[in-house]
Design a protein around this motif. Structure first.
Motif, PDB file in Angstrom:
ATOM      1  N   ALA A 295       0.809  -1.215   0.000  1.00  0.00           N
ATOM      2  CA  ALA A 295       0.000   0.000   0.000  1.00  0.00           C
ATOM      3  C   ALA A 295       0.845   1.270   0.000  1.00  0.00           C
ATOM      4  CB  ALA A 295      -0.939   0.009   1.201  1.00  0.00           C
ATOM      5  N   ILE A 296       2.125   1.144   0.292  1.00  0.00           N
ATOM      6  CA  ILE A 296       3.016   2.308   0.301  1.00  0.00           C
ATOM      7  C   ILE A 296       3.487   2.571  -1.125  1.00  0.00           C
ATOM      8  CG2 ILE A 296       5.217   3.215   1.153  1.00  0.00           C
ATOM      9  CD1 ILE A 296       4.804   1.500   3.660  1.00  0.00           C
ATOM     10  N   ASP A 297       3.379   3.821  -1.574  1.00  0.00           N
ATOM     11  CA  ASP A 297       3.747   4.174  -2.945  1.00  0.00           C
ATOM     12  C   ASP A 297       5.227   3.941  -3.202  1.00  0.00           C
ATOM     13  OD1 ASP A 297       1.172   4.951  -3.494  1.00  0.00           O
ATOM     14  OD2 ASP A 297       1.521   7.062  -2.974  1.00  0.00           O
ATOM     15  N   ASP A 298       5.526   3.601  -4.458  1.00  0.00           N
ATOM     16  CA  ASP A 298       6.924   3.509  -4.880  1.00  0.00           C
ATOM     17  C   ASP A 298       7.528   4.914  -4.925  1.00  0.00           C
ATOM     18  OD1 ASP A 298       6.645   0.798  -5.159  1.00  0.00           O
ATOM     19  OD2 ASP A 298       6.254   0.891  -7.324  1.00  0.00           O
ATOM     20  N   PRO A 299       8.859   5.003  -4.833  1.00  0.00           N
ATOM     21  CA  PRO A 299       9.484   6.332  -4.868  1.00  0.00           C
ATOM     22  C   PRO A 299       9.428   6.956  -6.258  1.00  0.00           C
ATOM     23  CG  PRO A 299      11.159   4.615  -4.863  1.00  0.00           C
ATOM     24  CD  PRO A 299       9.856   3.927  -4.639  1.00  0.00           C
ATOM     25  N   VAL A 300       9.424   8.281  -6.301  1.00  0.00           N
ATOM     26  CA  VAL A 300       9.482   9.048  -7.555  1.00  0.00           C
ATOM     27  C   VAL A 300      10.882   9.634  -7.672  1.00  0.00           C
ATOM     28  CG1 VAL A 300       8.572  11.007  -8.840  1.00  0.00           C
ATOM     29  CG2 VAL A 300       7.031   9.579  -7.460  1.00  0.00           C
ATOM     30  N   TRP A 301      11.497   9.441  -8.827  1.00  0.00           N
ATOM     31  CA  TRP A 301      12.873   9.894  -9.057  1.00  0.00           C
ATOM     32  C   TRP A 301      12.883  11.158  -9.937  1.00  0.00           C
ATOM     33  CZ3 TRP A 301      17.281   7.411  -7.104  1.00  0.00           C
ATOM     34  CH2 TRP A 301      17.037   6.209  -6.451  1.00  0.00           C
ATOM     35  N   ASP A 302      13.844  12.003  -9.651  1.00  0.00           N
ATOM     36  CA  ASP A 302      14.157  13.149 -10.510  1.00  0.00           C
ATOM     37  C   ASP A 302      12.935  14.008 -10.810  1.00  0.00           C
ATOM     38  OD1 ASP A 302      16.838  12.283 -10.684  1.00  0.00           O
ATOM     39  OD2 ASP A 302      16.269  10.885 -12.271  1.00  0.00           O
ATOM     40  N   ALA A 303      12.248  14.414  -9.767  1.00  0.00           N
ATOM     41  CA  ALA A 303      11.061  15.258  -9.933  1.00  0.00           C
ATOM     42  C   ALA A 303      11.138  16.433  -8.965  1.00  0.00           C
ATOM     43  CB  ALA A 303       9.797  14.452  -9.685  1.00  0.00           C
ATOM     44  N   ALA A 304      10.412  17.462  -9.301  1.00  0.00           N
ATOM     45  CA  ALA A 304      10.327  18.613  -8.406  1.00  0.00           C
ATOM     46  C   ALA A 304       9.379  18.276  -7.260  1.00  0.00           C
ATOM     47  CB  ALA A 304       9.834  19.831  -9.167  1.00  0.00           C
ATOM     48  N   PRO A 305       9.770  18.529  -6.016  1.00  0.00           N
ATOM     49  CA  PRO A 305       8.905  18.188  -4.868  1.00  0.00           C
ATOM     50  C   PRO A 305       7.526  18.811  -4.945  1.00  0.00           C
ATOM     51  CG  PRO A 305      11.121  18.748  -4.137  1.00  0.00           C
ATOM     52  CD  PRO A 305      11.063  19.081  -5.598  1.00  0.00           C
ATOM     53  N   GLU A 306       7.416  19.994  -5.562  1.00  0.00           N
ATOM     54  CA  GLU A 306       6.118  20.652  -5.641  1.00  0.00           C
ATOM     55  C   GLU A 306       5.245  20.053  -6.740  1.00  0.00           C
ATOM     56  OE1 GLU A 306       9.116  23.009  -8.065  1.00  0.00           O
ATOM     57  OE2 GLU A 306       9.012  22.042  -6.089  1.00  0.00           O
TER      58      GLU A 306
ATOM     59  N   SER B  88      14.678  16.861  -8.622  1.00  0.00           N
ATOM     60  CA  SER B  88      15.275  17.257  -9.901  1.00  0.00           C
ATOM     61  C   SER B  88      16.369  18.302  -9.722  1.00  0.00           C
ATOM     62  CB  SER B  88      14.179  17.803 -10.829  1.00  0.00           C
ATOM     63  OG  SER B  88      13.512  18.906 -10.213  1.00  0.00           O
ATOM     64  N   VAL B  89      16.381  18.934  -8.561  1.00  0.00           N
ATOM     65  CA  VAL B  89      17.440  19.923  -8.293  1.00  0.00           C
ATOM     66  C   VAL B  89      18.545  19.333  -7.418  1.00  0.00           C
ATOM     67  CG1 VAL B  89      15.872  21.852  -8.562  1.00  0.00           C
ATOM     68  CG2 VAL B  89      16.181  20.828  -6.302  1.00  0.00           C
ATOM     69  N   ASP B  90      18.413  18.055  -7.136  1.00  0.00           N
ATOM     70  CA  ASP B  90      19.418  17.388  -6.307  1.00  0.00           C
ATOM     71  C   ASP B  90      20.499  16.806  -7.208  1.00  0.00           C
ATOM     72  OD1 ASP B  90      20.893  15.995  -4.487  1.00  0.00           O
ATOM     73  OD2 ASP B  90      19.371  14.463  -4.091  1.00  0.00           O
ATOM     74  N   HIS B  91      21.701  17.291  -7.060  1.00  0.00           N
ATOM     75  CA  HIS B  91      22.801  16.822  -7.908  1.00  0.00           C
ATOM     76  C   HIS B  91      23.799  15.982  -7.118  1.00  0.00           C
ATOM     77  CE1 HIS B  91      21.242  19.398 -11.036  1.00  0.00           C
ATOM     78  NE2 HIS B  91      21.336  20.464 -10.256  1.00  0.00           N
ATOM     79  N   SER B  92      23.302  15.254  -6.149  1.00  0.00           N
ATOM     80  CA  SER B  92      24.202  14.409  -5.357  1.00  0.00           C
ATOM     81  C   SER B  92      24.777  13.299  -6.226  1.00  0.00           C
ATOM     82  CB  SER B  92      23.451  13.811  -4.173  1.00  0.00           C
ATOM     83  OG  SER B  92      22.350  13.030  -4.624  1.00  0.00           O
ATOM     84  N   GLN B  93      25.989  12.892  -5.890  1.00  0.00           N
ATOM     85  CA  GLN B  93      26.696  11.870  -6.642  1.00  0.00           C
ATOM     86  C   GLN B  93      27.262  10.829  -5.684  1.00  0.00           C
ATOM     87  OE1 GLN B  93      27.146  11.598 -10.029  1.00  0.00           O
ATOM     88  NE2 GLN B  93      25.739  13.333 -10.292  1.00  0.00           N
TER      89      GLN B  93
END
Length: 294
Positions: free
Chosen positions: A234-245, A254-259
């Motif tokens: 029932a817990i949603d899968d994660p969303v990658w590379d998107a704006a939190p809003e 999408s603004v996270d440039h961690s490596q």
């Protein structure tokens, strides 16, 4: 190994232990880890042990006979604290007798004990005993103790049990904790001993030995696994590379440039970086050139 858990609640005490011992995968035994010292109407005390079986059996034999400086045993101690001190003295007696000889064979003096109960005239009390004979007592901030393979069953207790928890709910939680341990560790096994003690009863009124045919425990094993899977799904899968809003459950902004920390390959095997196509939330393809480590 083993797993034992005890809880001190406003309504009383809950004790649960398994019965498996092992000295290697080809030497598995069944020995009950819970011992009850009962003088109905006057006192009820419970001792559960983990660690070296020969040490714990020696302590069990000595503790009922051990006399302190005032001439009292656990049967005549005036408080649970005094009874715990007598148990600590019994641990030290076995240590003085056996520890040096065991060390010659590379065997550590290893024992852990949960000791609790009630003596007429005082409240229920619960202690965790260590190999040195010292101990700590449970309070409202730490309402339970575990010994043995404790890590698998700890999360459910931390989330559920408080001093206000009812005895039946605490017993249910203890059994779920045990089921989680049985599922993940083969050094813990059936049958189980469960004792639920209501404050001021001063007698054993609710005790059961649980084997693989016990209806309630089998229901817990089925239901807990199924409910966990249902909640997980029932817990949603994660969303990658998107704006939190723009959406919920954003794991990577999408603004996270961690490596990651990259280890540079040797020059002999290094290849030119290839363009990496990344799917964005809007569905556009972006060709990003992989960065080479500095």
């Amino acid at each position: 190994m083993t797993y034992c858990v005890a809880m001190r609640l406003n309504e009383g005490l809950v004790f649960l232990s398994d019965s498996r011992t092992n000295a290697g995968v080809d030497h598995i035994g069944t020995f009950r880890k819970m011992n009850v010292y009962e003088n109905p109407g006057e006192r009820v005390m419970v001792m559960m042990t983990a660690g070296n079986l020969s040490i714990s059996q020696s302590i069990r034999q000595i503790v009922s006979e051990k006399t302190n400086a005032e001439g009292r045993t656990i049967w005549t101690a005036t408080s649970m604290y005094e009874a715990a001190q007598i148990l600590g003295d019994a641990i030290r007696t076995v240590h003085q007798r056996d520890a040096e000889e065991l060390a010659k064979f590379g065997i550590d003096f290893n024992v852990s004990i949960i000791f609790g109960g009630q003596i007429k005239g005082e409240r229920c009390r619960l202690f965790q005993m260590y190999s040195a004979g010292n101990f700590i007592e449970s309070h409202d901030e730490n309402t339970y103790f575990q010994i043995g393979e404790a890590k698998y069953g700890k999360p459910i207790i931390d989330r559920v049990v408080t001093p206000q928890t009812s005895l039946d709910e605490a017993a249910k939680c203890a059994l779920i904790s045990m089921d989680s341990t049985l599922k993940s560790n083969i050094s813990v096994g059936l049958p189980l001993d469960l004792m639920v003690y209501t404050a001021n009863d001063l007698a054993v009124t609710r005790f059961v030995t649980i084997d693989e045919h016990n209806q309630y425990f089998q229901m817990i094993r089925r239901s807990w696994g199924a409910q966990l899977k249902r909640v997980f799904e029932a817990i949603d899968d994660p969303v990658w590379d998107a704006a939190p809003e723009a959406t919920l459950n954003v794991l990577s902004s999408s603004v996270d440039h961690s490596q990651p920390v990259r280890v540079q390959p040797p020059e002999a095997v290094a290849r030119d970086a290839q363009p990496v196509t990344r799917q964005t939330l809007a569905g556009d393809n972006e060709a990003d050139v992989a960065r080479q480590p500095n």
